[in-house]
Scaffold this motif. Structure first.
Motif, PDB file in Angstrom:
ATOM      1  N   ARG A  30      36.629  41.943  43.998  1.00 14.68           N
ATOM      2  CA  ARG A  30      37.839  41.877  43.173  1.00 14.68           C
ATOM      3  C   ARG A  30      37.987  40.512  42.508  1.00 14.68           C
ATOM      4  NH1 ARG A  30      41.873  45.786  44.041  1.00 14.68           N
ATOM      5  NH2 ARG A  30      41.446  47.264  45.731  1.00 14.68           N
ATOM      6  N   ALA A  31      37.805  39.450  43.296  1.00 10.54           N
ATOM      7  CA  ALA A  31      38.000  38.095  42.760  1.00 10.54           C
ATOM      8  C   ALA A  31      37.007  37.799  41.641  1.00 10.54           C
ATOM      9  CB  ALA A  31      37.852  37.073  43.892  1.00 10.54           C
ATOM     10  N   LEU A  32      35.767  38.205  41.821  1.00  9.50           N
ATOM     11  CA  LEU A  32      34.750  37.942  40.803  1.00  9.50           C
ATOM     12  C   LEU A  32      34.989  38.781  39.553  1.00  9.50           C
ATOM     13  CD1 LEU A  32      31.702  37.787  43.217  1.00  9.50           C
ATOM     14  CD2 LEU A  32      32.599  35.884  41.867  1.00  9.50           C
ATOM     15  N   HIS A  33      35.372  40.035  39.744  1.00 13.33           N
ATOM     16  CA  HIS A  33      35.680  40.902  38.602  1.00 13.33           C
ATOM     17  C   HIS A  33      36.845  40.337  37.782  1.00 13.33           C
ATOM     18  CE1 HIS A  33      36.280  44.574  36.282  1.00 13.33           C
ATOM     19  NE2 HIS A  33      37.554  44.563  36.660  1.00 13.33           N
ATOM     20  N   GLU A  34      37.865  39.852  38.471  1.00 12.33           N
ATOM     21  CA  GLU A  34      39.027  39.274  37.776  1.00 12.33           C
ATOM     22  C   GLU A  34      38.651  38.053  36.954  1.00 12.33           C
ATOM     23  OE1 GLU A  34      41.715  38.483  40.949  1.00 12.33           O
ATOM     24  OE2 GLU A  34      42.242  40.615  41.249  1.00 12.33           O
ATOM     25  N   ARG A  35      37.557  37.390  37.330  1.00 12.60           N
ATOM     26  CA  ARG A  35      37.114  36.195  36.601  1.00 12.60           C
ATOM     27  C   ARG A  35      36.052  36.503  35.551  1.00 12.60           C
ATOM     28  NH1 ARG A  35      39.638  35.185  40.781  1.00 12.60           N
ATOM     29  NH2 ARG A  35      40.682  33.187  41.164  1.00 12.60           N
ATOM     30  N   ARG A 111      33.931  27.510  46.786  1.00 14.37           N
ATOM     31  CA  ARG A 111      33.701  27.237  45.370  1.00 14.37           C
ATOM     32  C   ARG A 111      34.920  27.566  44.511  1.00 14.37           C
ATOM     33  NH1 ARG A 111      27.976  26.126  43.701  1.00 14.37           N
ATOM     34  NH2 ARG A 111      26.757  26.450  45.580  1.00 14.37           N
ATOM     35  N   LEU A 112      35.695  28.569  44.932  1.00 11.54           N
ATOM     36  CA  LEU A 112      36.820  29.023  44.113  1.00 11.54           C
ATOM     37  C   LEU A 112      38.133  28.327  44.444  1.00 11.54           C
ATOM     38  CD1 LEU A 112      36.256  32.899  43.887  1.00 11.54           C
ATOM     39  CD2 LEU A 112      35.773  31.153  42.168  1.00 11.54           C
ATOM     40  N   ARG A 113      38.177  27.568  45.549  1.00 12.31           N
ATOM     41  CA  ARG A 113      39.445  26.922  45.899  1.00 12.31           C
ATOM     42  C   ARG A 113      39.843  25.964  44.776  1.00 12.31           C
ATOM     43  NH1 ARG A 113      35.922  23.428  46.792  1.00 12.31           N
ATOM     44  NH2 ARG A 113      36.320  21.274  47.429  1.00 12.31           N
ATOM     45  N   GLY A 114      41.129  25.906  44.517  1.00 17.14           N
ATOM     46  CA  GLY A 114      41.629  25.013  43.479  1.00 17.14           C
ATOM     47  C   GLY A 114      41.497  25.542  42.072  1.00 17.14           C
ATOM     48  N   VAL A 153      42.533  31.074  59.407  1.00 19.03           N
ATOM     49  CA  VAL A 153      41.790  31.940  58.485  1.00 19.03           C
ATOM     50  C   VAL A 153      40.302  31.930  58.817  1.00 19.03           C
ATOM     51  CG1 VAL A 153      43.458  31.590  56.621  1.00 19.03           C
ATOM     52  CG2 VAL A 153      41.490  30.063  56.811  1.00 19.03           C
ATOM     53  N   GLY A 154      39.525  32.741  58.091  1.00 15.92           N
ATOM     54  CA  GLY A 154      38.076  32.766  58.247  1.00 15.92           C
ATOM     55  C   GLY A 154      37.632  33.935  59.086  1.00 15.92           C
ATOM     56  N   ASP A 162      41.470  35.374  50.199  1.00 16.82           N
ATOM     57  CA  ASP A 162      42.901  35.628  50.046  1.00 16.82           C
ATOM     58  C   ASP A 162      43.708  34.353  50.261  1.00 16.82           C
ATOM     59  OD1 ASP A 162      42.394  38.275  49.536  1.00 16.82           O
ATOM     60  OD2 ASP A 162      42.800  38.953  51.589  1.00 16.82           O
ATOM     61  N   ALA A 163      43.265  33.523  51.199  1.00 12.17           N
ATOM     62  CA  ALA A 163      43.987  32.279  51.485  1.00 12.17           C
ATOM     63  C   ALA A 163      43.883  31.283  50.341  1.00 12.17           C
ATOM     64  CB  ALA A 163      43.467  31.653  52.771  1.00 12.17           C
ATOM     65  N   VAL A 164      42.697  31.139  49.751  1.00  9.75           N
ATOM     66  CA  VAL A 164      42.524  30.108  48.718  1.00  9.75           C
ATOM     67  C   VAL A 164      42.978  30.584  47.342  1.00  9.75           C
ATOM     68  CG1 VAL A 164      40.639  29.018  49.973  1.00  9.75           C
ATOM     69  CG2 VAL A 164      40.115  30.684  48.192  1.00  9.75           C
ATOM     70  N   LEU A 165      43.061  31.898  47.144  1.00 15.78           N
ATOM     71  CA  LEU A 165      43.435  32.412  45.825  1.00 15.78           C
ATOM     72  C   LEU A 165      44.813  33.064  45.803  1.00 15.78           C
ATOM     73  CD1 LEU A 165      40.047  34.059  44.737  1.00 15.78           C
ATOM     74  CD2 LEU A 165      40.929  31.803  44.119  1.00 15.78           C
TER      75      LEU A 165
END
Length: 480
Positions: A30-35, A111-114, A153-154, A162-165
């Motif tokens: 999901r996260a990669l598709h959204e990007r 890599r996606l945090r921030g 988490v983890g 979910d935590a970082v995004l």
């Protein structure tokens, strides 16, 4: 791509293969598709649950390929894998041959945090053969007591992605990491990290103890403030020595004995800090009492010290350490007291799925009727039995690999009575509790600490623990 943060633009049109549906695979897809990535999910299974998950992803425009997790899709530029997939799978061998990077869910989250417009929260990371979940939850409790916005988490069950995004903005994250996750996380750089202990586990996955230890040691790479190690386990300190850390990062030990400089330890029932004080050569800071630890078994005190060390590395005051430990409640099925019946305590440690965890569990009690057995995962039991022999009133064995434990008992504790249940159905637990009750005497502890995985008889260790607790409660009602 850069080794740290990745902008949304970097993903546009990038062909990414996500290996595995489930807790980590679906959020990653999901996260990669959204990007803007072109995502293909591959999965070995093709059951009803997988098909339902696939339908949800396909509705978003994500390609899903069920029943074939072995073939690398054409044009793949990156593979993101679920942590449990073994490194020798054909998919990964093909990716390596093609020069395609392989990341795990932890690497992707790092890599996606921030990238969601919020400042990236630092990570306090914990790994080890045993005690990870307890230590991370203790750490989160301490951080919360300090007024910090945090989450555990983890590998603990909450997706790091979910935590970082997500919508919540955290000050710091308490992160549990398995050896699988660390294997696929080459650029992770924690604020501070701890390796609690090292003992043979998952060697079928890693291939050797050396490879397993090396993957655990990745948690120390690039640490900025503290590498926390177990002073009673020299292998963890060796991993600190081998790590490439930031200038000024310190090695901090924890011990159940009186601590030396740069250590946390125990003095006269008090948890004390000689690491994060102004004059560690001469000063020690009281953090909490041993009685503040729930439960104060030796290995749990060690977990508390490791959690305290990471919190102190982050600048947490001593009072928050004490309050966080007092507020902490252990997970179910982890040295969980179920009932007292006729002067005998019944304790559920179903989460003790390997010999190292079971060794710690057995060490917490003086006289034990031990319920053990299941899937050995390649383990041997001679050392475990030798260390526990004097504490054993009796043993009840069940499960597929119970013979391995029985053989070790015959060699090293021949005088201990053993009941061998020749059955692997779920109903065996009730019979095991009945036999254990007959063996026990007032003052004893009937301890479920299987030293084995549960999947030969139960869905997971939780179901195994629930079966034990149900059997004990049924016996308690009969005795009332």
């Amino acid at each position: 791509m850069g080794s740290q943060e990745v902008s949304t633009a970097d993903w546009q049109g990038k062909h990414v293969t996500v290996a595995g549906l489930g807790v980590s695979g679906i959020p990653a897809a999901r996260a990669l598709h959204e990007r803007g990535a072109l995502v293909t999910v591959v999965n070995d299974g093709d059951d009803e649950r997988a098909r339902a998950q696939a339908a949800e992803l396909e509705a978003l425009g994500i390609t899903v390929r069920l029943g074939d997790g072995a073939t690398l899709p054409p044009s793949t530029e990156l593979v993101v894998t679920a942590p449990g997939w073994q490194p020798d799978k054909p998919l990964f061998l093909a990716a390596a041959e093609a020069g395609v990077d392989i990341w795990g869910d932890v690497e992707l989250a790092w890599r996606l945090r921030g990238t969601n417009g919020r400042e990236a929260a630092p990570w306090l990371a914990v790994t080890g053969t045993n005690g990870k979940t307890t230590t991370v939850r203790m750490l989160a409790s301490i951080l919360e007591a300090a007024g910090l916005r945090t989450a555990a988490v983890g590998n603990i069950g909450v997706s790091l992605l979910d935590a970082v995004l997500g919508e919540t903005e955290y000050d710091v994250l308490a992160v549990e990491l398995s050896s699988y996750q660390l294997h696929w996380a080459p650029s992770l750089r924690a604020h501070s990290a701890a390796v609690l202990n090292l003992a043979p586990d998952h060697l079928d996955w890693h291939g050797s103890m050396e490879a397993y230890a090396a993957d655990k040691g990745r948690v120390y790479e690039g640490n900025t403030v503290a590498c926390v190690y177990n002073a009673a386990d020299p292998a963890t300190e060796e991993l600190v020595r081998e790590a490439d850390v930031e200038e000024g990062c310190r090695a901090i030990g924890f011990t159940l004995c009186a601590p030396g400089p740069s250590q946390l330890g125990v003095v006269d029932g008090i948890l004390v800090d000689r690491a994060f004080v102004k004059n560690r050569q001469k000063q020690a800071q009281e953090l909490a009492e041993v009685s503040d630890v729930n439960m104060p078994a030796p290995h749990n005190i060690a977990n508390a010290l490791a959690a305290a060390a990471l919190a102190r590395a982050f600048g947490v005051e001593p009072a928050a350490v004490r309050d966080g430990l007092r507020n902490f409640r252990p997970d179910a099925h982890r040295i969980e007291h179920v009932a007292d019946i006729d002067g005998v305590a019944y304790v559920d440690d179903s989460k003790a799925t390997n010999t190292h965890a079971t060794e710690a569990s057995l060490a917490a009690y003086d006289s034990i009727v031990w319920i053990a057995g299941g899937l050995a995962k390649g383990a041997t039991f001679d050392e475990l039995v030798t260390g526990a022999a004097k504490r054993l009133r009796g043993v009840v064995l069940m499960g597929a690999d119970r013979a391995l434990i029985h053989e070790a008992l015959t060699r090293h504790a021949p005088e201990v009575p053993v009941v061998d249940l020749d059955r692997t159905d779920t109903g065996a637990m009730s019979e095991a509790v009945e036999h254990a009750a007959r063996l026990a005497r007032p003052g004893d502890t009937v301890l479920l600490a299987p030293a084995c995985a549960s999947m030969d008889m139960f869905t997971n260790y939780i179901k195994r623990g629930e079966a034990f607790a149900d059997a004990v409660r049924a016996r308690a009602e009969e005795s009332a």
